[in-house]
Design an enzyme around this catalytic site. Sequence first.
Site, short mmCIF file in Angstrom:
data_model
loop_
_atom_site.label_atom_id
_atom_site.label_comp_id
_atom_site.label_asym_id
_atom_site.label_seq_id
_atom_site.Cartn_x
_atom_site.Cartn_y
_atom_site.Cartn_z
N TYR A 198 6.64 3.67 -14.80
CA TYR A 198 6.84 2.73 -13.70
C TYR A 198 5.60 1.84 -13.52
CZ TYR A 198 7.64 1.27 -8.81
OH TYR A 198 7.80 0.54 -7.65
N THR A 237 10.44 4.52 2.11
CA THR A 237 11.76 4.00 1.70
C THR A 237 12.56 5.11 1.03
OG1 THR A 237 10.99 3.38 -0.51
CG2 THR A 237 10.71 1.73 1.23
#
Length: 318
Positions: A201, A234
């Site tokens: 990532y 989130t």
Amino acid sequence: MTMFRNAVWFVKGLQEYTKSGYEAAAKHFASTDLDVNLTGRSFMVTGANSGIGKAAAHEIANRGGTVHMVCRNKGRAEAAKDEIVEQSKNQNIHIHIVDMSSARQVWEFAQNFSQNNTLHVLINNAGCMVNQRELTEEGLEKNFATNTLGTYILTTALIPALKKVEDPRVVTVSSGGMLTQKLDVDNLQFEKGAFDGTMAYAQNKRQQVILTERWGSQHKEIHFSSMHPGWADTPAVQTSMPSFHAKMQSKLRTEAMGADTIVWLAVSAAASKQPSGLFFQDRKAVATHLPLARSRATPQEEEKLLAALDEIALKFKP
């Protein structure tokens, strides 16, 4: 070197990327920067059905902008759209169902969209962090396919449409995690060595920053920027980094705090006066490398990244 970068980065993160880091930075924000009427301007937000993508879509809708929500899941997209329309009283919210990890789908969507719609601002927000090495149906590593290739194809395909409008912008949501990585152009899909989802990532996020710099220098008519939203609470962080989320929960930013700089870059006059191609955190351009981290790529390595992405992307172009 990696351990050094990770340690320096984490200390920096505790100071800057948390809720208290945002609150400290926000004291210096110009309060009128976001007092804008966006009627008649069109925004595309990928990954707009949750997290900071949804928060950004919401803020744009509140100011009268037309929002094109690009989402993978129809049910979740419709629920998010209904909520945004109800709260903003703005009917100009449109859903497009696209899997950003499918190169073919992204090409087809972008080409059709350009023929039928005007676009002023593209917000590349969709991302994933898959912790096991997983291939898409097209045979691509999933993090790379979504975060790097999907972003590359969508942006490349929409650049001609963006060049037709006034004040076009592209905002790419990267991550401060990219500061821990030096571009590894010879292992873009992690075929070599042990697979680490967090590192994959962070590599993708480094690639996005390099793409933003390159696009900024190639396409002078468009304002490009990348940004780090900080550490926000989130759904994506909860699912892909559960232990980090559990430890840091009380320190994490709200989704709206994470989205603030996205919205600022997308709508404010102040942002468009900044040079194109920079990396932002809390409405300020910041360095793309940690001190002494030796994470800079050579121009040749950057060229090689662009050539590789171009070659892979063209295989799937309709």
